[in-house]
Design a protein around this motif. Sequence first.
Motif, PDB file in Angstrom:
ATOM      1  N   ASN A 127      -6.340  -5.423   1.618  1.00 52.80           N
ATOM      2  CA  ASN A 127      -5.417  -5.635   2.736  1.00 52.80           C
ATOM      3  C   ASN A 127      -5.027  -7.103   2.857  1.00 52.80           C
ATOM      4  O   ASN A 127      -3.859  -7.432   3.133  1.00 52.80           O
ATOM      5  CB  ASN A 127      -6.059  -5.156   4.040  1.00 52.80           C
ATOM      6  N   ILE A 130      -2.494  -7.864   0.154  1.00 55.00           N
ATOM      7  CA  ILE A 130      -1.178  -7.339   0.531  1.00 55.00           C
ATOM      8  C   ILE A 130      -0.520  -8.252   1.559  1.00 55.00           C
ATOM      9  O   ILE A 130       0.677  -8.539   1.480  1.00 55.00           O
ATOM     10  CB  ILE A 130      -1.311  -5.905   1.095  1.00 55.00           C
ATOM     11  N   HIS A 136       2.599  -7.937   4.816  1.00 56.02           N
ATOM     12  CA  HIS A 136       2.305  -6.706   5.549  1.00 56.02           C
ATOM     13  C   HIS A 136       0.804  -6.624   5.836  1.00 56.02           C
ATOM     14  O   HIS A 136      -0.014  -7.041   5.020  1.00 56.02           O
ATOM     15  CB  HIS A 136       2.724  -5.474   4.751  1.00 56.02           C
ATOM     16  N   TYR A 138      -2.128  -3.787   7.044  1.00 55.26           N
ATOM     17  CA  TYR A 138      -2.456  -2.378   7.271  1.00 55.26           C
ATOM     18  C   TYR A 138      -3.751  -2.279   8.088  1.00 55.26           C
ATOM     19  O   TYR A 138      -4.715  -1.642   7.663  1.00 55.26           O
ATOM     20  CB  TYR A 138      -2.600  -1.654   5.937  1.00 55.26           C
ATOM     21  N   TYR A 157      -8.587   6.237   1.692  1.00 55.00           N
ATOM     22  CA  TYR A 157      -7.887   5.123   2.323  1.00 55.00           C
ATOM     23  C   TYR A 157      -7.854   3.891   1.402  1.00 55.00           C
ATOM     24  O   TYR A 157      -6.878   3.130   1.386  1.00 55.00           O
ATOM     25  CB  TYR A 157      -8.538   4.765   3.666  1.00 55.00           C
ATOM     26  N   TYR A 160      -5.275   4.581  -1.086  1.00 53.01           N
ATOM     27  CA  TYR A 160      -3.968   4.516  -0.420  1.00 53.01           C
ATOM     28  C   TYR A 160      -3.464   3.074  -0.380  1.00 53.01           C
ATOM     29  O   TYR A 160      -2.281   2.801  -0.673  1.00 53.01           O
ATOM     30  CB  TYR A 160      -4.078   5.083   0.996  1.00 53.01           C
ATOM     31  N   LEU A 161      -4.326   2.133  -0.045  1.00 53.04           N
ATOM     32  CA  LEU A 161      -3.930   0.725   0.007  1.00 53.04           C
ATOM     33  C   LEU A 161      -3.620   0.189  -1.380  1.00 53.04           C
ATOM     34  O   LEU A 161      -2.697  -0.622  -1.546  1.00 53.04           O
ATOM     35  CB  LEU A 161      -5.027  -0.125   0.657  1.00 53.04           C
ATOM     36  N   GLU A 164      -0.237   1.362  -2.155  1.00 52.17           N
ATOM     37  CA  GLU A 164       0.741   0.627  -1.352  1.00 52.17           C
ATOM     38  C   GLU A 164       1.043  -0.748  -1.950  1.00 52.17           C
ATOM     39  O   GLU A 164       2.187  -1.209  -1.929  1.00 52.17           O
ATOM     40  CB  GLU A 164       0.220   0.455   0.083  1.00 52.17           C
ATOM     41  N   TYR A 165       0.011  -1.376  -2.478  1.00 51.17           N
ATOM     42  CA  TYR A 165       0.213  -2.682  -3.116  1.00 51.17           C
ATOM     43  C   TYR A 165       1.192  -2.566  -4.283  1.00 51.17           C
ATOM     44  O   TYR A 165       2.123  -3.366  -4.425  1.00 51.17           O
ATOM     45  CB  TYR A 165      -1.121  -3.234  -3.599  1.00 51.17           C
ATOM     46  N   ASN A 167       3.406  -0.136  -4.812  1.00 53.58           N
ATOM     47  CA  ASN A 167       4.720   0.274  -4.313  1.00 53.58           C
ATOM     48  C   ASN A 167       5.486  -0.898  -3.704  1.00 53.58           C
ATOM     49  O   ASN A 167       6.701  -1.035  -3.904  1.00 53.58           O
ATOM     50  CB  ASN A 167       4.573   1.386  -3.273  1.00 53.58           C
ATOM     51  N   LEU A 168       4.770  -1.749  -2.969  1.00 54.75           N
ATOM     52  CA  LEU A 168       5.413  -2.917  -2.371  1.00 54.75           C
ATOM     53  C   LEU A 168       5.924  -3.875  -3.447  1.00 54.75           C
ATOM     54  O   LEU A 168       7.009  -4.446  -3.327  1.00 54.75           O
ATOM     55  CB  LEU A 168       4.432  -3.644  -1.443  1.00 54.75           C
TER      56      LEU A 168
END
Length: 240
Positions: A127, A130, A136, A138, A157, A160-161, A164-165, A167-168
């Motif tokens: 997190n 990110i 961002h 989270y 979870y 998931y993070l 997300e990293y 995807n960002l």
Amino acid sequence: MKKRPFDVVTEIALQSLKKSSENFKFNFTQQDQILVWIIGFSIVGTTLLISNILNVNQLFNCYIIKSVLILLCSSIIFGIIYRIFALLFLTKYQQTLFYLEGAFTKDEMMRLEINELDSTMNIHQINQKIENDFGHSYSDIIELHKDAVNEEQKEYYLNYLKAEYINLAKRAKIEYEYSIDYIKGVYKKAFGLKQKTIDKMFLNNNNSFYLKLYRIISICSFLISIGTFITVLIILVANY
């Protein structure tokens, strides 16, 4: 909050670059105005000498007149050479400036590269990464991970993070490429430049050889143009 040394140094470099650019443009304008006057006087002097050659022959001998005409023509020619190569230098300088400004401000932009996350990183570290790379946070996912009742939910979870990293980073790269294509299109329409010329402006490796070459030629031409014109004045005054 104190800024990182890298951020401070690049900000100072960018401010210095902008100030140097303003000074350069001012000096270039002043030099160009001086040379416009010099070329103008040289053209007028050449025209007057040729149109009044009979009267001038009574004041100066033919060798002096020929020398003056040659020097005046040289002043005009080198003045034109200066303006041509000064324009080429200015174009190349703007390309280099564009590259430098992009390089100094790149650290403020989201990360474009997709780096593999260390498998030993926990959810808090991911997190934080990110937040550092994309701005961002989270914190809601962190809370859900904290309140998870079993390891399976915690793993969910965490993954998931990680996703997300990635995807960002992908979205940031797509947005960056779109913005570059958009700017290229605007430049192409505004200045009527060819695609090859536009692409060169966005290259990461700018060839400094031509920048130095155009600069040297323009300075030498500027000095020769002024020097020949001053020489004409000295010759006319000394032999009047």
